[in-house]
Scaffold this active site. Sequence first.
Site, PDB file in Angstrom:
ATOM      1  N   LYS A   1       0.848  -1.201   0.000  1.00 15.46           N
ATOM      2  CA  LYS A   1       0.000   0.000   0.000  1.00 15.46           C
ATOM      3  C   LYS A   1       0.884   1.251   0.000  1.00 15.46           C
ATOM      4  CE  LYS A   1      -3.865  -2.444   1.924  1.00 15.46           C
ATOM      5  NZ  LYS A   1      -4.609  -2.958   3.050  1.00 15.46           N
TER       6      LYS A   1
ATOM      7  N   GLN B   1      -5.327  -1.889   9.154  1.00 10.20           N
ATOM      8  CA  GLN B   1      -5.071  -3.190   8.519  1.00 10.20           C
ATOM      9  C   GLN B   1      -5.689  -4.308   9.356  1.00 10.20           C
ATOM     10  OE1 GLN B   1      -3.510  -3.639   5.451  1.00 10.20           O
ATOM     11  NE2 GLN B   1      -4.216  -5.740   5.704  1.00 10.20           N
TER      12      GLN B   1
ATOM     13  N   ASP C   1     -11.195   2.339   2.958  1.00  4.36           N
ATOM     14  CA  ASP C   1     -11.450   0.910   2.744  1.00  4.36           C
ATOM     15  C   ASP C   1     -12.918   0.694   2.367  1.00  4.36           C
ATOM     16  OD1 ASP C   1      -9.525  -1.013   2.786  1.00  4.36           O
ATOM     17  OD2 ASP C   1      -9.468  -1.223   4.972  1.00  4.36           O
TER      18      ASP C   1
END
Length: 282
Positions: free
Chosen positions: A51, A95, A118
């Site tokens: 990422k 995460q 997200d």
Amino acid sequence: MQIIDGKLVSKTIREDLKNKISLLKSKGKTLKLTVIIAGNDPASEIYVRNKAKGCEEVGIKSNTVFLPEDVSQIELESVIKNNVDDNSVDGILVQLPLPKHLDSQKALKLIPPEKDVDGFSDGNIGRLTLFSNDALFACTPYGMIKLLEHYNIDLQGKHAVVVGRSNIVGKPMSLMLLKKDCTVTVCHSRTQNLKDFTKTADILVCAVGKKHLITEDMVKEGVVVLDAGINRVDGKIYGDVDFENVSKKASYITPVPGGVGPMTITMLLYNTYLAGLRKIDE
Ligand code: NAP
């Protein structure tokens, strides 16, 4: 049969993003993404590194916050809150999975929909359900929609069958396809006679996690197949679809690897861009 090339589409989107982000920078706006990781899960560390690499490639400033395995809920929440309050931060990502002693749902609820890049939050799923234009969409299904758009695949009135109903892939994908005017059927582990449904699909989406669940006899001629499945067997990666045989009947199909996979981080970068842009437009 045409292979849907996720690497190529991902590269095209990243190049476009790079230009857009550089234009924003020239106007004084630098995009910033905070990624929070707790513990030492090797797979999570790889995802987080990729990422950060993606951000660097397109010109987003990324800040990865590494928290120890035994971080407390209060400490985790305080890091999230600081980033929520920091106006220079456009996107926040925690995460998953978090270490078992932490309540991830409680922590994730602190991220407002506007910074939830997200797209997993109640707020963004609610907005998607209402077909609201200010939602940030979950990255993997959004990536699949971008693939369909890139290949100009007609969706209106088509029967889309989504196999899998998880909150991160199957469920948001079924809503996105509904938003695109498909007639949607969602299948899951309790669905009886799966083949009766998959056989009628014009668009078939698989997000299950079972190697070669979908075989040639389960699809009709001309079907468009999107396979999100990632199944590691003896060091090799397989999809949920038996690509070799199903591709003989499909009009379009994603390979695994190289189909849906490369799109996920790209859509995270895209969501960060959107989040930043919307803040400027406010
Ligand atoms: P998940 O949370 O485990 O959900 C799997 C879904 O499949 C569930 O809805 C389950 O039904 C359904 N299912 C299980 N067995 C089935 C069967 N025999 N027939 C029909 N449906 C069945 O998985 P996920 O997080 O959605 O991920 C799915 C796959 O996509 C995995 O292989 C994962 O690695 C991959 N993935 C890829 C990316 C990417 O970047 N490409 C991102 C995320 C996930 P129930 O709801 O009834 O249990």
